[in-house]
Design a protein around this motif. Structure first.
Motif, short mmCIF file in Angstrom:
data_model
loop_
_atom_site.label_atom_id
_atom_site.label_comp_id
_atom_site.label_asym_id
_atom_site.label_seq_id
_atom_site.Cartn_x
_atom_site.Cartn_y
_atom_site.Cartn_z
N PRO A 120 29.30 83.40 76.57
CA PRO A 120 27.85 82.30 76.45
C PRO A 120 26.84 83.12 75.53
O PRO A 120 26.87 84.13 75.51
N ASP A 121 26.34 82.16 74.94
CA ASP A 121 25.38 82.71 74.13
C ASP A 121 24.09 82.92 74.93
O ASP A 121 23.12 81.88 74.97
N ILE A 122 23.55 83.92 75.31
CA ILE A 122 22.59 84.24 76.12
C ILE A 122 21.33 84.65 75.38
O ILE A 122 20.09 84.18 75.74
N SER A 182 22.95 73.65 78.32
CA SER A 182 23.80 74.72 78.98
C SER A 182 23.45 74.55 80.46
O SER A 182 22.54 73.42 80.88
N ILE A 183 24.38 74.98 81.33
CA ILE A 183 24.22 74.75 82.64
C ILE A 183 24.24 76.13 83.49
O ILE A 183 24.98 77.07 83.05
N ILE A 184 23.50 75.95 84.76
CA ILE A 184 23.56 77.15 85.65
C ILE A 184 24.05 76.25 86.88
O ILE A 184 23.63 75.31 87.36
N ALA A 219 31.29 71.73 78.86
CA ALA A 219 29.95 72.01 78.94
C ALA A 219 30.09 73.64 79.13
O ALA A 219 30.97 73.90 79.84
N THR A 220 29.24 74.35 78.84
CA THR A 220 28.88 75.74 79.25
C THR A 220 28.14 76.26 80.28
O THR A 220 27.11 75.66 80.30
N ILE A 221 28.75 76.88 81.01
CA ILE A 221 28.04 77.33 82.13
C ILE A 221 27.50 78.71 81.61
O ILE A 221 28.41 79.68 81.25
N LYS A 222 26.22 78.76 81.51
CA LYS A 222 25.98 80.27 81.10
C LYS A 222 25.36 81.16 82.21
O LYS A 222 25.67 82.35 82.23
N PHE A 223 24.72 80.73 83.41
CA PHE A 223 24.81 81.51 84.45
C PHE A 223 25.28 81.04 85.79
O PHE A 223 25.34 79.76 85.93
N ILE A 224 25.29 81.91 86.82
CA ILE A 224 25.56 81.22 88.35
C ILE A 224 24.44 81.94 88.87
O ILE A 224 24.17 83.29 89.04
N PHE A 231 27.52 83.86 83.42
CA PHE A 231 29.05 83.58 83.81
C PHE A 231 30.17 84.04 82.89
O PHE A 231 29.82 83.48 81.79
N ARG A 232 30.94 84.66 83.02
CA ARG A 232 31.98 85.11 82.23
C ARG A 232 33.44 84.75 83.15
O ARG A 232 33.74 85.44 84.13
N PRO A 233 33.88 83.85 82.76
CA PRO A 233 35.13 83.18 83.75
C PRO A 233 36.15 84.47 83.98
O PRO A 233 36.55 84.64 85.03
N PRO A 234 36.48 85.34 82.87
CA PRO A 234 37.54 86.40 83.30
C PRO A 234 37.15 87.39 84.19
O PRO A 234 37.71 87.79 85.08
#
Ligand code: GDP
Length: 439
Positions: free
Chosen positions: A89-91, A240-242, A264-269, A281-284
């Motif tokens: 994600p583009d932080i 973006s989504i948290i 949609a992009t999840i940027k943070f959790i 948030f990095r899925p891997p």
């Protein structure tokens, strides 16, 4: 953590013996159960497990990897895709000032997340300001003010004003005119329905023209997150989504996959109540944790390394005298396991040159690690054209890799030797062509 059971199922699979296909079937049944328990949409679950099953039965593992190990890799890859892929994600804000507007249903954790974000960016070195535009909940201003004090971030608010749009506009102006880099606007969460939420988002957005609209979603809503995220994603191209409270619900898997499927992009959790419990948030990485990769790290690493095989094109380039650091990198990685290039070189009759990158036994691992770190801190330009690396660059690279400049010079010397060899080989192509290279 979410999807705890998956880890157990995987370790059962890995330690199990006997029929591979039956073990795959059992694991897949466990995985389905766990995902459905986590409120993942049943159709999505079936699609995912179908893919895993097909790959598991069809794919042959690369040499050196057992079928069961390869299966773990398949699960890892497919689950990572399932939760959004490996896109980073583009932080970083793309310009300054950067205005972020936070929206979300009441109780989603918006105010807390506003402060967490402010803290995150502050630690990244940005000057951050918070605007308290939640005029509905009486305590919202005090809550944000208190959080702001805790993290040393100024908070703009007008406790007696009920006009959220006005406060938001003045708050943004306040910080922008003072040269702040990032302004985070917390809005009211009075809405219980998506329509109200989106309407308010539009109203404020028209007035403050944010650079990014951030939707905060409570993980506890599970797969219901789908409709909300979809409408939001369609409504704003700068969204973006948290997803918050992943620590506190079993439904986190459902919420994350539901959002991922909308594109949609999840940027943070959010992973806790504390101010620093916010993660990119990095899925891997997330999947690695679900799978308990702590224990499996070595395995994934092994698979990854073997994937860095030489391709036919690499050998072709090497043999035509075109060498760059990317090839050296591959060479180093393959050296760790007696790579094919080295074997080929040894097969060439009459080749008197000492094979470069020959490393004293015993020190090999340490040295290779160092060199890989050095190559990792080179720029793309330097990788493609190591010739441009001068003293100044050497110093920078050494610093980045945490080694001494001599180490960088030593690697460059090795590179020169390989380059020479590569050029000589070009001249011997006629000879090489007679050899049937097994690629
Ligand atoms: P708002 O109404 O959307 O502004 O929600 P708040 O920020 O007031 O948060 C509501 C509650 O959720 C508070 O008790 C927060 O401490 C809590 N909360 C927020 N984020 C997280 C999280 O990631 N994990 C946990 N466990 N609690 C959270």
């Amino acid at each position: 953590m979410v999807l705890d059971g998956v880890r157990k199922a995987l370790s059962r699979f890995l330690s199990g013996k006997g029929d591979y296909e039956r073990a795959v079937k059992e694991f897949i049944r466990d995985l389905q159960k766990e995902l459905i328990k986590a409120d993942v949409n049943v159709k999505l679950v079936l699609e995912l497990t179908k893919k895993i099953r097909e790959r598991a039965l069809k794919e042959e593992p690369p040499p050196g990897i057992t079928r069961r190990e390869w299966f773990v890799n398949i699960v890892y890859e497919e689950l990572s895709k399932f939760f959004g892929g490996d896109k980073k994600p583009d932080i970083k804000p793309k310009k300054k000032p950067w205005v972020m507007l936070l929206v979300g249903l009441q109780g989603s954790g918006k105010t807390t997340t506003a402060a967490k974000l402010a803290y995150y960016y502050k630690l990244e070195g940005y000057r951050v300001g918070l605007v308290a535009a939640d005029t509905y909940r009486p305590a919202a201003y005090d809550q944000l003010k208190q959080l702001g004090e805790q993290i040393g971030v100024p908070v703009y608010g007008e406790p007696d004003n009920k006009d959220a749009v006005e406060i938001a506009r003045r708050g943004v102006e306040y910080f922008v005119s003072r040269g702040f880099d990032i302004v985070i606007v917390d809005t009211a969460g009075r809405h219980h329905r998506e329509e109200d939420l989106l309407r308010e988002m539009r109203e404020i957005a028209e007035n403050i023209k944010p650079d990014e609209v951030v939707l905060v979603i409570d993980a506890a809503i599970g797969q219901q997150a789908h409709d909300l995220a979809k409408k939001f994603h369609e409504a704003t191209p700068i969204g973006s989504i948290i997803v918050t409270k992943l620590d506190g619900t079993a439904k986190g898997g459902g919420a994350l996959s539901a959002v991922a499927v909308t594109g949609a992009t999840i940027k943070f959790i959010g992973t806790g109540e504390k101010i620093d419990e916010l993660e990119v948030f990095r899925p891997p990485r997330f999947v690695a944790r679900i799978l308990g990769i702590g224990d499996l790290e070595g395995l994934i690493e092994k698979v990854r390394r073997i994937k860095v095989e030489f391709t036919e094109k690499d050998v072709e380039e090497f043999l035509s005298g075109r060498l760059n650091m990317r090839l050296v990198y591959k060479q180093l990685v393959s050296l760790r396991k007696m790579g094919p290039l080295r074997k080929i070189l040894q097969m060439i009759p009459g080749l008197s040159l000492k094979i470069p990158l020959e490393i004293e036994a015993g020190k090999a691992e340490e040295k290779i690690k160092k060199w890989l770190a050095i190559i990792n801190s080179m720029t793309y330009e330097e990788l493609d054209k190591p010739e441009i690396i001068d003293r100044r660059r050497i110093r920078r690279i050494a610093y980045g890799a945490g080694v001494k400049p001599e180490d960088v010079r030593e690697l460059l010397k090795q590179y020169e030797m390989m380059k020479k060899l590569s050029k000589q080989l070009r001249k011997r192509r006629d000879l090489l062509e007679k050899l049937q290279l097994g690629f």
